[in-house]
Design a protein around this motif. Structure first.
Motif, PDB file in Angstrom:
ATOM      1  N   CYS A   1      -6.018   2.273  -5.731  1.00 46.28           N
ATOM      2  CA  CYS A   1      -5.441   2.369  -6.419  1.00 46.28           C
ATOM      3  C   CYS A   1      -5.558   0.508  -6.895  1.00 46.28           C
ATOM      4  O   CYS A   1      -5.039   0.328  -8.030  1.00 46.28           O
ATOM      5  CB  CYS A   1      -3.889   2.274  -6.110  1.00 46.28           C
ATOM      6  SG  CYS A   1      -3.301   1.380  -4.682  1.00 46.28           S
ATOM      7  N   GLY A   2      -6.365  -0.390  -5.388  1.00 50.02           N
ATOM      8  CA  GLY A   2      -6.224  -1.193  -5.724  1.00 50.02           C
ATOM      9  C   GLY A   2      -5.126  -2.449  -5.697  1.00 50.02           C
ATOM     10  O   GLY A   2      -5.555  -3.506  -5.931  1.00 50.02           O
TER      11      GLY A   2
ATOM     12  N   CYS B   1       0.667  -1.330   0.051  1.00 47.60           N
ATOM     13  CA  CYS B   1       0.046  -0.014   0.110  1.00 47.60           C
ATOM     14  C   CYS B   1       1.035   1.501   0.153  1.00 47.60           C
ATOM     15  O   CYS B   1       1.972   1.137   0.747  1.00 47.60           O
ATOM     16  CB  CYS B   1      -0.803   0.088   1.075  1.00 47.60           C
ATOM     17  SG  CYS B   1      -1.318   1.354   1.511  1.00 47.60           S
TER      18      CYS B   1
ATOM     19  N   CYS C   1      -6.723   5.772   2.045  1.00 52.04           N
ATOM     20  CA  CYS C   1      -7.047   5.022   0.572  1.00 52.04           C
ATOM     21  C   CYS C   1      -7.445   6.138  -0.915  1.00 52.04           C
ATOM     22  O   CYS C   1      -8.412   6.981  -0.830  1.00 52.04           O
ATOM     23  CB  CYS C   1      -8.285   4.235   1.363  1.00 52.04           C
ATOM     24  SG  CYS C   1      -8.037   2.778  -0.855  1.00 52.04           S
TER      25      CYS C   1
ATOM     26  N   SER D   1      -3.889   1.170   4.403  1.00 55.09           N
ATOM     27  CA  SER D   1      -3.875  -0.138   4.490  1.00 55.09           C
ATOM     28  C   SER D   1      -2.688  -1.037   6.013  1.00 55.09           C
ATOM     29  O   SER D   1      -1.218  -0.348   5.952  1.00 55.09           O
ATOM     30  CB  SER D   1      -3.047  -1.256   4.136  1.00 55.09           C
ATOM     31  OG  SER D   1      -4.227  -1.909   3.303  1.00 55.09           O
TER      32      SER D   1
ATOM     33  N   CYS E   1      -3.161  -3.239  -3.419  1.00 56.17           N
ATOM     34  CA  CYS E   1      -3.964  -3.856  -2.282  1.00 56.17           C
ATOM     35  C   CYS E   1      -4.380  -5.413  -2.293  1.00 56.17           C
ATOM     36  O   CYS E   1      -4.399  -6.375  -1.999  1.00 56.17           O
ATOM     37  CB  CYS E   1      -4.320  -3.217  -0.846  1.00 56.17           C
ATOM     38  SG  CYS E   1      -5.502  -2.974  -1.200  1.00 56.17           S
TER      39      CYS E   1
HETATM   40  S1  SF4 Z   1      -6.432   0.550  -2.827  1.00 52.65           S
HETATM   41 FE1  SF4 Z   1      -4.101   1.445  -2.787  1.00 52.65          FE
HETATM   42  S2  SF4 Z   1      -4.101   2.949  -0.799  1.00 52.65           S
HETATM   43 FE2  SF4 Z   1      -6.234   1.900  -0.728  1.00 52.65          FE
HETATM   44  S3  SF4 Z   1      -5.627   0.785   0.747  1.00 52.65           S
HETATM   45 FE3  SF4 Z   1      -4.692  -0.276  -1.029  1.00 52.65          FE
HETATM   46  S4  SF4 Z   1      -2.759  -0.381  -2.061  1.00 52.65           S
HETATM   47 FE4  SF4 Z   1      -3.430   1.048   0.032  1.00 52.65          FE
END
Ligand code: SF4
Ligand code: SF4
Ligand code: SF4
Lengths: 290, 261
Positions: B118-119, B94, B115, B99, B121
């Motif tokens: 970005c996806g 992340c 957050c 996270s 994770c």
């Molecule tokens: S979507 Fe991206 S910013 Fe959000 S928790 Fe997941 S890794 Fe982190």
């Protein structure tokens, strides 16, 4: 994996742009004045355009600054930090070249290193993922770097470098494909390990959790178009590597040079589409899919 | 901070019993209900009453059929939510610090206001335990009902994850898997609990209890076993009743009675 156009455009264009910045930073070619302006405009346009495209798929692009904070653990954060550093250094170098007809070696070399750093960190975002066995290899950064260096040399008019790097990138591309085709099986993750039920017998997905689709299936289980993968590999190899080499070998003209660049970029875009479309995420196993 | 804590004081997690799960999806619904009304953004649905409904869930129940070498196939219902991994790859990738894994109890959470959606994770999680909410553009995942387990406004009996509280089959158990003496750790030891995808190196905290061995058809023949004869020398009230009835005319004992007369 779902081949999101924004990510394909981003990795293709910014790879090319940072590749060009690398050669410009080394003073190859050592341009000044308006010529320098034109070169840097193309390089920054590609690199920054790619970075901007990559924010299109974010749920909350307005919070993007937060992505600079976690460089200690996250390759995505490192990519953000390195790309801004590289762009600043190269901006400084461009300033000297365009307005003072100077070639400031220190920012140039550091900027060139930074440009490679961007491509490397981008590739590591994918290569670090154990969940996508096709990507989880040192060949991924090697391929990204070779493509970016070759494309940059092509754009910078460094014919002899391009003639050495294009075949190298092409060979890495074929190796990457060959390794990738067996990567999922070699990863050791299968229905048995996913469910822990393999000791009883052969596990088969009987019913999915819901009748409708969901985020996981849309994002990770992309099967459309895989049947064209062999043809697309041919196109990627032909346009991305072979044709530009041929165009460089015949006596040089600007038109042929331009054709070589367009052909290369199209081929690499096809290769990037396959990079995502062919990649299988282990979560598909829970749905009995790959 | 998206670096992982070296160790956590507790390892709170779930133990899921694949032997007793009946596949009723009650945990799915209660999870969706609680987590839509509480921690973070609601779990949205898209086209809920249309032709292709879809939505965000933190817990889903799959069903698998297992075919042994010999004998009948077996059906296993398989609930799956975040396994609160010790080596959580979803946390380290992340870029924003949204996270994180809590040092005090090991729960993996998303700070939704950090957050960027970005996806990445969700890409890093091998189990499909994270889902991007389509309406909100932020990542959603199981919170281990962090807003219940420490919640002093709830009666004590309700201070456990709602999926555990709801399960009518008692197939979900909650506790500290870092403490070898806890009830859940004992259960795992006794029943041979397993990790999912151990080769992914995530060290999941949640454990799965494999189904027990099925009874073998055939050991009792084709038909139900014959019933044992009714007890001959019954005592107590039933014994007295038995004898009393026998004494009535036409009873087993009445003939002998007349003989003695
Ligand atoms: S979507 Fe991206 S910013 Fe959000 S928790 Fe997941 S890794 Fe982190
Ligand atoms: S199950 Fe997935 S989301 Fe949960 S901690 Fe493990 S890797 Fe992260
Ligand atoms: S612990 Fe809470 S959030 Fe997690 S699956 Fe159960 S009900 Fe859902």
């Amino acid at each position: 994996m779902h081949p999101a156009p924004s990510v394909i455009i981003f990795t293709t264009l910014s790879g090319l742009g940072f590749g060009l910045l690398f050669w410009l930073g080394l003073g190859l070619p050592a341009v000044t004045g308006w010529t320098a302006f034109a070169f840097f405009a193309i390089a920054f346009g590609l690199a920054v355009g790619g970075l901007v495209a990559s924010t299109f798929h974010l749920g909350h692009p307005e919070r993007a600054l937060k992505a600079f904070t976690q460089w200690r653990s996250s390759w995505l954060s490192r990519e953000a930090v390195v790309s801004v550093a590289a762009l600043c250094l190269m901006g400084l170098y461009a300033l000297g070249a365009v307005f003072f007809a100077a070639s400031w070696t220190l920012p140039g070399w550091l900027g060139a290193l930074g440009a490679l750093g961007v491509v490397f960190t981008t590739s590591m975002i994918y290569a670090q993922l154990r969940t996508v066995p096709r990507w989880h290899t040192a060949l991924t950064p090697a391929l990204f770097l070779a493509i970016s260096l070759a494309g940059g040399a092509l754009l910078a008019g460094q014919v002899s470098f391009a003639l050495a790097l294009l075949p190298l990138a092409g060979v890495l591309q074929v190796l990457w494909w060959l390794r990738g085709d067996g990567a999922f099986a070699a990863s050791g993750t299968d229905m048995a390990s996913a469910t822990g039920l393999g000791d009883i017998g052969a596990v088969r997905a009987f019913e999915p959790p819901h009748t409708g689709s969901n985020y996981l299936l849309r994002e990770f289980v992309h099967v459309v178009g895989r049947k064209h993968s062999l043809r697309l590999r041919g196109i990627a190899l032909g346009l991305g590597y072979v044709l530009p080499i041929i165009l460089l070998l015949v006596p040089f003209s600007h038109l042929l040079g331009l054709l070589a660049v367009i052909s290369h970029a199209t081929g690499i875009a096809a290769s990037r589409w396959l990079f995502f479309a062919e990649a299988e995420h282990v979560v598909g196993l829970y749905y009995g899919k790959r | 901070m998206t670096t992982l804590p070296e160790t956590t004081d507790k390892k709170l997690g779930l133990v899921i019993d694949l032997d007793t799960c009946v596949g009723c999806h009650a945990c799915v619904i209660s999870c969706k209900g609680w987590n839509t009304e509480n921690y973070g953004a609601p779990l949205s649905d898209q086209d809920a009453w249309g032709a292709s409904p879809s939505g965000t869930f933190l817990n889903r129940v799959h069903s698998y059929e297992i075919q042994p070498e010999a004998g009948a196939a077996q059906l296993v219902h398989f609930p799956k939510s975040c396994l609160h991994c010790e080596d959580a790859p979803c946390v380290t990738v992340c870029p924003t610090g949204a996270s994180y894994k809590r040092a005090e109890d090991g729960i993996v959470l998303v700070n939704e206001s950090h957050c960027i959606g970005c996806g990445l994770c969700a890409w890093a999680c091998p189990y499909g335990a994270r889902e991007m909410d389509h309406a909100e553009g932020v990542m959603k995942k199981c919170t281990l009902c962090v807003d219940r387990i420490y919640n002093e406004n709830l009666p004590e009996i309700d201070r456990e994850p709602v999926c555990v509280r709801t399960c009518p089959a008692g197939a979900r158990h909650f506790g500290d898997l870092g403490d070898p003496d806890s009830a859940v750790s004992q259960l795992v030891a006794e029943r041979g609990g397993v990790d999912l995808m151990p080769e992914q190196g995530t060290k999941p905290v949640n454990k799965y209890l494999p189904p027990r061995q099925k009874d073998e058809l055939g050991t009792t023949g084709m038909h139900a076993p014959r019933l044992d004869p009714v007890i001959e020398d019954a005592g107590g009230f039933l014994g007295w009743l038995d004898k009393a009835l026998d004494r009535l005319p036409g009873g087993a004992g009445s003939a002998s009675d007349s003989e003695t007369r």
